[in-house]
Design a protein around this motif. Structure first.
Motif, PDB file in Angstrom:
ATOM      1  N   GLN A 189       0.829  -1.209   0.000  1.00 32.46           N
ATOM      2  CA  GLN A 189       0.000   0.000   0.000  1.00 32.46           C
ATOM      3  C   GLN A 189       0.862   1.257   0.000  1.00 32.46           C
ATOM      4  O   GLN A 189       0.545   2.241  -0.661  1.00 32.46           O
ATOM      5  CB  GLN A 189      -0.916   0.018   1.220  1.00 32.46           C
ATOM      6  N   SER A 190       1.949   1.235   0.773  1.00 34.65           N
ATOM      7  CA  SER A 190       2.817   2.411   0.876  1.00 34.65           C
ATOM      8  C   SER A 190       3.964   2.385  -0.132  1.00 34.65           C
ATOM      9  O   SER A 190       4.829   3.258  -0.107  1.00 34.65           O
ATOM     10  CB  SER A 190       3.384   2.517   2.298  1.00 34.65           C
ATOM     11  N   LYS A 191       3.982   1.380  -1.022  1.00 29.85           N
ATOM     12  CA  LYS A 191       5.036   1.250  -2.044  1.00 29.85           C
ATOM     13  C   LYS A 191       6.432   1.253  -1.401  1.00 29.85           C
ATOM     14  O   LYS A 191       7.377   1.853  -1.923  1.00 29.85           O
ATOM     15  CB  LYS A 191       4.927   2.393  -3.068  1.00 29.85           C
ATOM     16  N   ASP A 192       6.558   0.566  -0.278  1.00 27.53           N
ATOM     17  CA  ASP A 192       7.809   0.512   0.480  1.00 27.53           C
ATOM     18  C   ASP A 192       8.642  -0.671  -0.019  1.00 27.53           C
ATOM     19  O   ASP A 192       8.564  -1.787   0.506  1.00 27.53           O
ATOM     20  CB  ASP A 192       7.489   0.374   1.971  1.00 27.53           C
ATOM     21  N   GLY A 193       9.466  -0.406  -1.048  1.00 25.42           N
ATOM     22  CA  GLY A 193      10.225  -1.469  -1.679  1.00 25.42           C
ATOM     23  C   GLY A 193      11.169  -2.188  -0.739  1.00 25.42           C
ATOM     24  O   GLY A 193      11.302  -3.416  -0.794  1.00 25.42           O
ATOM     25  N   ALA A 194      11.852  -1.441   0.135  1.00 28.10           N
ATOM     26  CA  ALA A 194      12.817  -2.057   1.050  1.00 28.10           C
ATOM     27  C   ALA A 194      12.127  -3.032   1.995  1.00 28.10           C
ATOM     28  O   ALA A 194      12.615  -4.148   2.231  1.00 28.10           O
ATOM     29  CB  ALA A 194      13.551  -0.979   1.840  1.00 28.10           C
ATOM     30  N   THR A 195      10.968  -2.620   2.531  1.00 31.63           N
ATOM     31  CA  THR A 195      10.235  -3.497   3.449  1.00 31.63           C
ATOM     32  C   THR A 195       9.687  -4.706   2.712  1.00 31.63           C
ATOM     33  O   THR A 195       9.686  -5.826   3.249  1.00 31.63           O
ATOM     34  CB  THR A 195       9.101  -2.720   4.132  1.00 31.63           C
ATOM     35  N   ILE A 196       9.233  -4.515   1.485  1.00 34.42           N
ATOM     36  CA  ILE A 196       8.719  -5.646   0.700  1.00 34.42           C
ATOM     37  C   ILE A 196       9.819  -6.691   0.514  1.00 34.42           C
ATOM     38  O   ILE A 196       9.600  -7.897   0.724  1.00 34.42           O
ATOM     39  CB  ILE A 196       8.187  -5.155  -0.662  1.00 34.42           C
ATOM     40  N   ARG A 197      11.032  -6.245   0.152  1.00 38.12           N
ATOM     41  CA  ARG A 197      12.131  -7.182  -0.047  1.00 38.12           C
ATOM     42  C   ARG A 197      12.468  -7.930   1.240  1.00 38.12           C
ATOM     43  O   ARG A 197      12.750  -9.134   1.231  1.00 38.12           O
ATOM     44  CB  ARG A 197      13.367  -6.438  -0.560  1.00 38.12           C
ATOM     45  N   GLU A 198      12.404  -7.214   2.329  1.00 35.24           N
ATOM     46  CA  GLU A 198      12.686  -7.844   3.620  1.00 35.24           C
ATOM     47  C   GLU A 198      11.631  -8.894   3.964  1.00 35.24           C
ATOM     48  O   GLU A 198      11.956  -9.998   4.427  1.00 35.24           O
ATOM     49  CB  GLU A 198      12.749  -6.769   4.706  1.00 35.24           C
ATOM     50  N   LEU A 199      10.371  -8.554   3.726  1.00 33.37           N
ATOM     51  CA  LEU A 199       9.284  -9.462   4.097  1.00 33.37           C
ATOM     52  C   LEU A 199       9.244 -10.723   3.248  1.00 33.37           C
ATOM     53  O   LEU A 199       8.773 -11.770   3.700  1.00 33.37           O
ATOM     54  CB  LEU A 199       7.944  -8.729   3.992  1.00 33.37           C
ATOM     55  N   VAL A 200       9.719 -10.633   1.995  1.00 34.50           N
ATOM     56  CA  VAL A 200       9.637 -11.804   1.105  1.00 34.50           C
ATOM     57  C   VAL A 200      10.983 -12.499   0.947  1.00 34.50           C
ATOM     58  O   VAL A 200      11.142 -13.356   0.073  1.00 34.50           O
ATOM     59  CB  VAL A 200       9.082 -11.405  -0.286  1.00 34.50           C
ATOM     60  N   ALA A 201      11.923 -12.167   1.814  1.00 33.90           N
ATOM     61  CA  ALA A 201      13.270 -12.745   1.691  1.00 33.90           C
ATOM     62  C   ALA A 201      13.243 -14.270   1.700  1.00 33.90           C
ATOM     63  O   ALA A 201      14.030 -14.921   1.001  1.00 33.90           O
ATOM     64  CB  ALA A 201      14.167 -12.216   2.809  1.00 33.90           C
ATOM     65  N   GLY A 202      12.334 -14.849   2.471  1.00 34.78           N
ATOM     66  CA  GLY A 202      12.282 -16.301   2.568  1.00 34.78           C
ATOM     67  C   GLY A 202      11.253 -16.954   1.684  1.00 34.78           C
ATOM     68  O   GLY A 202      11.024 -18.177   1.777  1.00 34.78           O
ATOM     69  N   VAL A 203      10.607 -16.177   0.813  1.00 33.52           N
ATOM     70  CA  VAL A 203       9.565 -16.715  -0.062  1.00 33.52           C
ATOM     71  C   VAL A 203      10.190 -17.378  -1.290  1.00 33.52           C
ATOM     72  O   VAL A 203      11.150 -16.859  -1.879  1.00 33.52           O
ATOM     73  CB  VAL A 203       8.602 -15.588  -0.492  1.00 33.52           C
ATOM     74  N   ALA A 204       9.642 -18.504  -1.674  1.00 31.37           N
ATOM     75  CA  ALA A 204      10.186 -19.236  -2.824  1.00 31.37           C
ATOM     76  C   ALA A 204       9.924 -18.490  -4.130  1.00 31.37           C
ATOM     77  O   ALA A 204       8.959 -17.737  -4.258  1.00 31.37           O
ATOM     78  CB  ALA A 204       9.561 -20.639  -2.886  1.00 31.37           C
ATOM     79  N   GLU A 205      10.803 -18.735  -5.092  1.00 31.57           N
ATOM     80  CA  GLU A 205      10.584 -18.212  -6.443  1.00 31.57           C
ATOM     81  C   GLU A 205       9.540 -19.077  -7.147  1.00 31.57           C
ATOM     82  O   GLU A 205       9.380 -20.248  -6.822  1.00 31.57           O
ATOM     83  CB  GLU A 205      11.896 -18.206  -7.228  1.00 31.57           C
ATOM     84  N   PRO A 206       8.782 -18.538  -8.097  1.00 29.22           N
ATOM     85  CA  PRO A 206       8.863 -17.180  -8.658  1.00 29.22           C
ATOM     86  C   PRO A 206       8.056 -16.142  -7.880  1.00 29.22           C
ATOM     87  O   PRO A 206       7.945 -14.991  -8.306  1.00 29.22           O
ATOM     88  CB  PRO A 206       8.273 -17.367 -10.054  1.00 29.22           C
ATOM     89  N   TYR A 207       7.522 -16.516  -6.711  1.00 27.36           N
ATOM     90  CA  TYR A 207       6.614 -15.629  -5.985  1.00 27.36           C
ATOM     91  C   TYR A 207       7.367 -14.466  -5.336  1.00 27.36           C
ATOM     92  O   TYR A 207       6.846 -13.353  -5.284  1.00 27.36           O
ATOM     93  CB  TYR A 207       5.818 -16.433  -4.963  1.00 27.36           C
TER      94      TYR A 207
END
Length: 383
Positions: A189-207
């Protein structure tokens, strides 16, 4: 204590403007009526369970709550009319099995304002269509929303369109838990790219890459082709991109369009298309809408649904100017002799003002007066 002060983000609407607001509201409701939308008027106050669902934290925070001395249960002042209309469709109009079109106009109350310039008492006007899941219904509602804004005097409208099912499809495929999904939703919602990368660090690809890409997927309709190459092939994504492309084709040349796959600024109950109207001169959205299929499930009837709403108070500064009709002065001393003539004039739509103090034409808002002559009552210029 200065008891004439109003709470923060609460304001009076004074006479001339109040008439403009009421006229604009009437024009919008008439527009909805001619499109087949029936008017409903839900109550300002209900049991809290009907107004806010357990998982809608944002609406819960906005809702004023109080105790009902009659039942002992908790009541709420409505902060959004959509849940009430869903209740009406699901419960009171449950015998209808086809498409139901409903509209409304009424005040809602917010415990917290949406923004620095927002009212805590929006005048919410909206329309909702139940019973049809096709994109044609969404286009009908979008057209109605654009026409309502134009009736209110808004020009150069820009329509931003997103699709929340794309995000939800990725969440399901990545098997994110509810807490992670909420945190990621807020970051998007806030377009916070840094936080998004942090939150999905452990998510499998391609997601993982897809979540990171979402804030970058915005722009004209041509962006949708890029989205197809950057996002995984999931049913929700394929359907979302297909519907967004249909919107692009249908509205091309009719309104300025942009698409944003991280546009999630909407109520929790939305399930598909999201659309938001902006215009030059406003820092925030003027109208919002989208698809919220099955919003009536908690009332016992899940149906496809789409709709929009706007705050008429947002448009006050540009509502079409009304030139108030001038009235007819009647000196109060002429009563009761003039009573029948006053009643007759008012029945024809004339403004008739009783003058108790011998005031000026400007003060009374009159340009004529009623006088007794040998031929009966006559209307003559008032100076």
């Amino acid at each position: 204590m200065r008891n004439w002060l109003l709470p923060e983000h609460i304001a009076d609407i004074l006479p001339a403007t109040a008439r403009q607001v009421e006229s604009a509201k009437a024009a919008m409701l008439e527009q909805f009526r001619t499109a087949g939308y029936e008017l409903v008027s839900p109550p300002l106050i209900e049991y809290i369970e009907a107004l806010v669902s357990e998982d809608d934290g944002a609406l819960d925070i906005k809702t004023f709550k109080l105790d009902d001395h009659l039942s002992g249960r908790q009541l709420g002042l409505r902060a959004d009319i959509t849940p009430q209309v869903a209740r009406i469709d699901a419960h009171l109009l449950s015998e209808r099995t086809g498409v139901t079109r409903l509209c409304y106009a009424g005040s809602v109350v917010h415990a917290r304002p949406n923004g620095l310039m927002s009212s805590r008492e929006p005048l919410q006007v909206g329309a909702e269509l139940y019973g049809y899941a096709g994109i044609e219904a969404d286009l009908e509602v979008i057209g109605l929303m654009l026409d309502a804004l134009r009736l209110g005097g808004v020009e150069n409208i820009r329509l931003d369109v997103g699709h929340i099912a794309i995000f939800r499809g990725l969440v399901a495929a990545a098997a994110l838990d509810a807490t992670s999904a909420r945190e990621l939703f807020a970051a998007l919602q806030s377009k916070d790219g840094a936080t998004i990368r942090e939150l999905v660090a452990g998510v499998a690809e391609p997601y993982r890459s897809a979540f990171i890409a979402l804030p970058e997927l915005y722009g004209p309709a041509s962006m949708l082709e890029s989205a197809r190459s950057r996002l995984p092939s999931l049913p929700e994504i394929e359907l979302g991109l297909m519907q967004l492309s249909a919107i692009a084709r249908a509205l091309q040349g009719k309104v300025e369009l942009s698409f944003d796959l991280a546009e999630l600024r909407s109520g929790f109950y939305h399930t598909g298309l999201l659309f938001t109207a902006y215009a030059p001169g406003w820092s925030d959205a003027l109208a919002r809408g989208g698809r919220y299929d099955n919003v009536g499930r908690r009332f016992g009837r899940a149906r496809p649904a789409t709709g929009f709403s706007l705050d008429l108070r947002d448009l006050i500064r540009i509502l079409p100017a009304r030139h108030p009709a001038r009235g007819i002065r009647v000196a109060a001393r002429q009563l009761p002799d003039a009573s029948n003539e006053v009643a007759r004039l008012r029945a024809t739509g004339e403004i008739v003002v009783l003058d108790y103090l011998g005031e000026s034409a400007e003060a009374l808002g009159c340009d004529r007066e009623l006088v007794a002559t040998s031929e009966g009552w006559q209307i003559v210029p008032f100076h």
